[in-house]
Design an enzyme around this catalytic site. Structure first.
Site, mmCIF file in Angstrom:
data_model
loop_
_atom_site.group_PDB
_atom_site.id
_atom_site.type_symbol
_atom_site.label_atom_id
_atom_site.label_comp_id
_atom_site.label_asym_id
_atom_site.label_seq_id
_atom_site.Cartn_x
_atom_site.Cartn_y
_atom_site.Cartn_z
ATOM 1 N N CYS A 27 -52.439 64.770 76.610
ATOM 2 C CA CYS A 27 -51.246 63.941 76.703
ATOM 3 C C CYS A 27 -50.558 63.833 75.337
ATOM 4 C CB CYS A 27 -51.589 62.584 77.305
ATOM 5 S SG CYS A 27 -50.138 61.685 77.930
ATOM 6 N N HIS A 46 -54.982 63.451 82.082
ATOM 7 C CA HIS A 46 -56.166 62.676 81.712
ATOM 8 C C HIS A 46 -57.245 62.862 82.784
ATOM 9 C CE1 HIS A 46 -54.197 60.488 78.458
ATOM 10 N NE2 HIS A 46 -53.184 60.221 79.255
#
Length: 497
Positions: free
Chosen positions: A337, A424
Site C-alpha cells: 500500500c 493488505h
C-alpha cells in the site's frame, strides 16, 4: 433485548483487547450469540468488511474484526462505529460506521464529538437488539477524568447501556493494586456503581503470593478480583497499535531468511507480516535505522497513514538510500500500500488528503508507477491470482496507482525481486505466502521450507488457547451472573469517597 458487558482498563495496553477476545470465544462456546463492540477505536490498524444493511465495503478496527472472528460472528461496522486514524500528532481522520467522515483536530477531542457519541450509542443499541451478549471493550483508562464529560467509549457507554463493568490491570508493569483502587476512587458515584470487579493480567509466579493483596482490594473496594490471568510469552493476536511490535515472536535459526520491516512513524496494518512471523525458516525484525538492513535478505516497506511524511522520514534517516542500494545489490523488496507507493516514481496529493493541497514527492524509483491521491477512499476485498496461486486481500487507500512497464502483482507492480501491492493481508493466504517466499528465497540464493504453517488454523488455535485461559483463570460464571443481574452494586459495599 440482549445484554452487555464492558471490559475496561486502568491504563492503555493493560490487555483489554486480549481479555475481550477470550471472553467472546468463551461465551460463544456456551451457545450464546455474541458481538464485540468498541465505541471508538484510535488505530491505523484496520480491516475491510461488509455493511449488512447497504452491502457496501466498510472499514473497522482490526481488533474488533478479530474479536468478531473469536465470537464466531460476521464482522460489521456497528462493532466499531467510530474509528480515528491518526495522520499526525494533532489530526485524526474519522471513520463512522465504516465510511470516511472528515477529520478531528486535537482541540476538538474533548468537546467536538457529540455526533460521534450519538452514532456509537445507536450502533450499540442495534447490536444489543440482535445478539444475546455484546462484549464491549473500553479505551485507555476509564479514569481519564479530564475527558469524562464527553466520554462515550468507557463509563459514558456503561451508563448509556447500564453495563456491568470489569477493570483490567497489568501487574507486569507494577503497581496494579494502587492503579485499581485509584481508578475506582476517581470515578463518580454513579460510575462506581457499575464496576463489578477486577481482572489482573500478565501475572508471573505463584498466585498464592497475591492472596493478601486480593483480600485487601476486596475489603477496600467491595469488589472481587474475578481472575488472575498468567503472562504468556507466545500470546499475541492482531493488535491495535504498534506498542506490541517489539513483543512479536521471532524465529531464529541458522540459514533463516531474514526479513527487515521498516518501522515507519505512521505505520499501519503491520499485521500484514504476522504470517511471516510464524514461518520456521523466516526471521522477522522491525528496523528504523539503515544499519539494521545489513544482512537482511528482504526489506518490507509496510503501509502508512501518512505516505508523503513517512517517505520524507525514510529519506532523512538514510533508509531510502539503503533500500535502493539493497534492491540494486540483489536483495528482495516488498512494498505494501503506502510502502508500495514510496517505491514508485512519484506521489502527488492534489486535494490535500494528507496535508497541503498540491504536495508531491519523488519516490524511490524502484518500480515504474505513479500515485495520485483521490478524494474518495477505496475500500475493497479483492481476489485474484499471483505467482500461479489464488490470492486475496483487502484494500484501504486514497492513492490511485498508474503502472508503467512493470508486470502486475496483486493490484500493484513487480520488477525482478522488487514487489509492490495494494493488497493488505495477502500473505495470510498460505498458498500465496509460500509461493512468494520461494520466489524471494531463490532471488537471494537461499532455500526455505514452505507449507508447514497454516495461518488461518494458527489464528483459530490461538483464539481457542486464549479462551481456554479465560475459562481456566477467569470466573466466567460470575460474568454470566452479572449479565443476568442489571441492578447496581447495592449488594456490595457501595462507593468510595
Amino acid at each position: 433485548m440482549g445484554q452487555g458487558l464492558l471490559v475496561a482498563g486502568t491504563t492503555s495496553d493493560a490487555g483489554k483487547s486480549v481479555v475481550t477476545t477470550g471472553i467472546c470465544r468463551a461465551l460463544s462456546r456456551r451457545g450464546l450469540a455474541v458481538a464485540p463492540f468498541k465505541a471508538q477505536n484510535m488505530s491505523n490498524n484496520s480491516m475491510v468488511t461488509i455493511d449488512p444493511v447497504t452491502g457496501a465495503d466498510a472499514e473497522i478496527g482490526r481488533a474488533q474484526w478479530i474479536q468478531a472472528v473469536a465470537a464466531r460472528a460476521t464482522p460489521e461496522p456497528a462493532m466499531n462505529p467510530v474509528l480515528l486514524k491518526p495522520g499526525s500528532d494533532r489530526r485524526s481522520h474519522v471513520v463512522v460506521l465504516g465510511r470516511p467522515a472528515g477529520s478531528l483536530e486535537a482541540g476538538e477531542f474533548a468537546g467536538g464529538r457529540k455526533h460521534l457519541a450519538e452514532s456509537a450509542f445507536a450502533a450499540f443499541d442495534d447490536l444489543r437488539s440482535r445478539f444475546d451478549v455484546v462484549v464491549c471493550e473500553g479505551a485507555g483508562s476509564i479514569a481519564e477524568i479530564n475527558l469524562r464529560a464527553h466520554d462515550y467509549v468507557n463509563m459514558g457507554l456503561a451508563r448509556h447501556g447500564s453495563l456491568p463493568t470489569i477493570v483490567v490491570g497489568d501487574i507486569d508493569r507494577g503497581g496494579v493494586f494502587a492503579s485499581m483502587y485509584g481508578t475506582l476512587a476517581l470515578l463518580d458515584t454513579a460510575d462506581q456503581q457499575l464496576v463489578r470487579g477486577f481482572v489482573i493480567n500478565k501475572f508471573r509466579g505463584d498466585v498464592g503470593l497475591l492472596a493478601p493483596g486480593l483480600d485487601s482490594l476486596r475489603e477496600l473496594t467491595g469488589r472481587p478480583v474475578l481472575g488472575v490471568l498468567p503472562w504468556q510469552r507466545d500470546l499475541w493476536l492482531d493488535s491495535e497499535d504498534s506498542l506490541a511490535l517489539t513483543s512479536r515472536p521471532a524465529h531464529v535459526g541458522d540459514g533463516a531468511l531474514t526479513v527487515a520491516v521498516v518501522m515507519l512513524p505512521r505505520i499501519s496494518n503491520f499485521t500484514d507480516v504476522d504470517a511471516l512471523c510464524l514461518e520456521p525458516d523466516v526471521r522477522v525484525r522491525f528496523v528504523d535505522d539503515p544499519r539494521a538492513l545489513t544482512g537482511a535478505d528482504v526489506v518490507i516497506v509496510p503501509g502508512t497513514r501518512a505516505t508523503l511524511a513517512d517517505l520524507a522520514w525514510l529519506r532523512s534517516r538514510g533508509l531510502g538510500t539503503a533500500i535502493v542500494d539493497h534492491a540494486r545489490g540483489g536483495g528482495a523488496v516488498l512494498g505494501i500500500c503506502g510502502g508500495f507507493q514510496m517505491l514508485g516514481r512519484e506521489i502527488v496529493d492534489p486535494h490535500g488528503i494528507e496535508g497541503s493541497a498540491g504536495a508531491s514527492a519523488v519516490g524511490l524509483g524502484l518500480l515504474d508507477v505513479r500515485t495520485e491521491f483521490g478524494i474518495d477512499k477505496v475500500l475493497r476485498l479483492p481476489t485474484g491470482s499471483a505467482l500461479g496461486v489464488d490470492a486475496a486481500g483487502y484494500e484501504i487507500h486514497h492513492g490511485r496507482v498508474a503502472r508503467g512497464a512493470d508486470s502486475d502483482f496483486l493490484g500493484g507492480a513487480r520488477r525482478g525481486a522488487v514487489f509492490g501491492t495494494m493488497w493488505h493481508g495477502s500473505l495470510e493466504g498460505d498458498a500465496l505466502r509460500a509461493a512468494w517466499l520461494r520466489q524471494v528465497a531463490a532471488a537471494v540464493g537461499r532455500e526455505v521450507r514452505t507449507g508447514t504453517v497454516s495461518f488461518p488454523a494458527e489464528r483459530e488455535a490461538r483464539i481457542d488457547a486464549l479462551a481456554d485461559m479465560v475459562e481456566q483463570y477467569l470466573d466466567v460464571d460470575a460474568l454470566l451472573s452479572m449479565l443476568d443481574d442489571r441492578s447496581t452494586l447495592r449488594t456490595l459495599s457501595g462507593t468510595l469517597s
